[in-house]
Design an enzyme around this catalytic site. Sequence first.
Site, short mmCIF file in Angstrom:
data_model
loop_
_atom_site.label_atom_id
_atom_site.label_comp_id
_atom_site.label_asym_id
_atom_site.label_seq_id
_atom_site.Cartn_x
_atom_site.Cartn_y
_atom_site.Cartn_z
N ASN A 137 0.87 -1.17 0.00
CA ASN A 137 0.00 0.00 0.00
C ASN A 137 0.91 1.23 0.00
O ASN A 137 1.53 1.56 1.02
CB ASN A 137 -0.91 0.01 1.23
N GLU A 141 -3.91 1.83 -2.96
CA GLU A 141 -4.07 3.24 -2.59
C GLU A 141 -3.18 4.13 -3.45
O GLU A 141 -2.38 4.93 -2.95
CB GLU A 141 -3.79 3.45 -1.10
N ASP A 194 -4.33 -4.90 0.80
CA ASP A 194 -4.69 -4.27 2.07
C ASP A 194 -6.13 -4.64 2.38
O ASP A 194 -7.06 -4.11 1.78
CB ASP A 194 -4.52 -2.75 1.95
N ASN A 214 -7.55 -4.25 5.36
CA ASN A 214 -8.07 -3.38 6.41
C ASN A 214 -8.79 -4.17 7.51
O ASN A 214 -9.86 -3.80 7.98
CB ASN A 214 -9.00 -2.32 5.82
N ASP A 241 -2.28 -6.16 6.00
CA ASP A 241 -1.96 -6.51 4.62
C ASP A 241 -1.71 -8.01 4.55
O ASP A 241 -0.85 -8.53 5.27
CB ASP A 241 -0.73 -5.74 4.15
N ASP A 298 2.66 4.63 5.31
CA ASP A 298 2.43 4.08 6.64
C ASP A 298 2.33 2.56 6.63
O ASP A 298 2.20 1.93 7.68
CB ASP A 298 1.19 4.71 7.30
N HIS A 299 2.41 1.95 5.45
CA HIS A 299 2.49 0.50 5.30
C HIS A 299 3.90 0.11 4.89
O HIS A 299 4.61 0.89 4.23
CB HIS A 299 1.55 -0.01 4.21
#
Length: 291
Positions: free
Chosen positions: A7, A34, A152, A154, A223, A252-253
């Site tokens: 991501n 993303e 991802d 989530n 993930d 941030d991943h």
Amino acid sequence: MRIASFNVNGINGRLPVLLRWLEEIAPDVACLQELKAPQEKFPLAAIEKAGYGAIWLGQKSWNGVAILQRDATPEETRRGLPRIKGGKFVDDVQSRYIEAAVNGLLIGCLYLPNGNPAPGPKFDYKLDWFRRLTAYAATLMESGLPVILAGDYNVMPTELDVYKPERWLDDALFRPESRAAFHKLVGQGWTDAIRKLHPDERIYTFWDYFRNAWPRNAGLRIDHFLLSPKVARRLTAAGVDRKVRGWERASDHAPVWIELKETARRVKPAAKVPSKNVKKKSVKKTTKKTA
């Protein structure tokens, strides 16, 4: 064969990070989520210069998914997660799923909705998308093909996947409904690659930008790689490129990856899978992210 999922949290804004990772790690396949870029703004020239072909499904401001293949272009088999309407599969309206045949594998790259705040319309959308993914995944499982569903999701499936479970009980990523949906999907016969090889290890793939989460290792595992039985038998390694999270202007991943042993014979699975033939670079109308 190394396959990764990343991501990128904005492919153009963090393009230097992506290109550095591609150069240093050189995965055979990379599933990206993303993108935060419309179809025509995908940085294809830079990706090709790095040695990768690409298919992608962009969307203005939010969402967006892509599959990269080193020294080749993936053979697209579907763009957009199908949803059932009137008893038939129809295309989704958000840029959250793309699928390709790569080296004898069918790879689905997905970006499941976040769903916060929960409860509410965004959470309802997340669960509905999960149901559509599960319905489509069942058709892939029934095909008997070697399939990977990477991206991802989530969702943190268990307490081992979140640094402080008690703080996340009401979050859409950890609510019982989200975890139940993930386990229902896995229950079709999919293998969670990380948990298969690291059943008791606390492994994270996401660290928030706030509250000093990265230095404190206050992370989440959201993930995932889900593997059909034919792929699971080839799994030799799985892990996370943690160091990428510490790079300047990082997502941030961190990238997640698996390694598969090669097979003697490669078969293109595309013709046997529910698919929609579309031109790889066609521009599609987009909608704003709902989660």
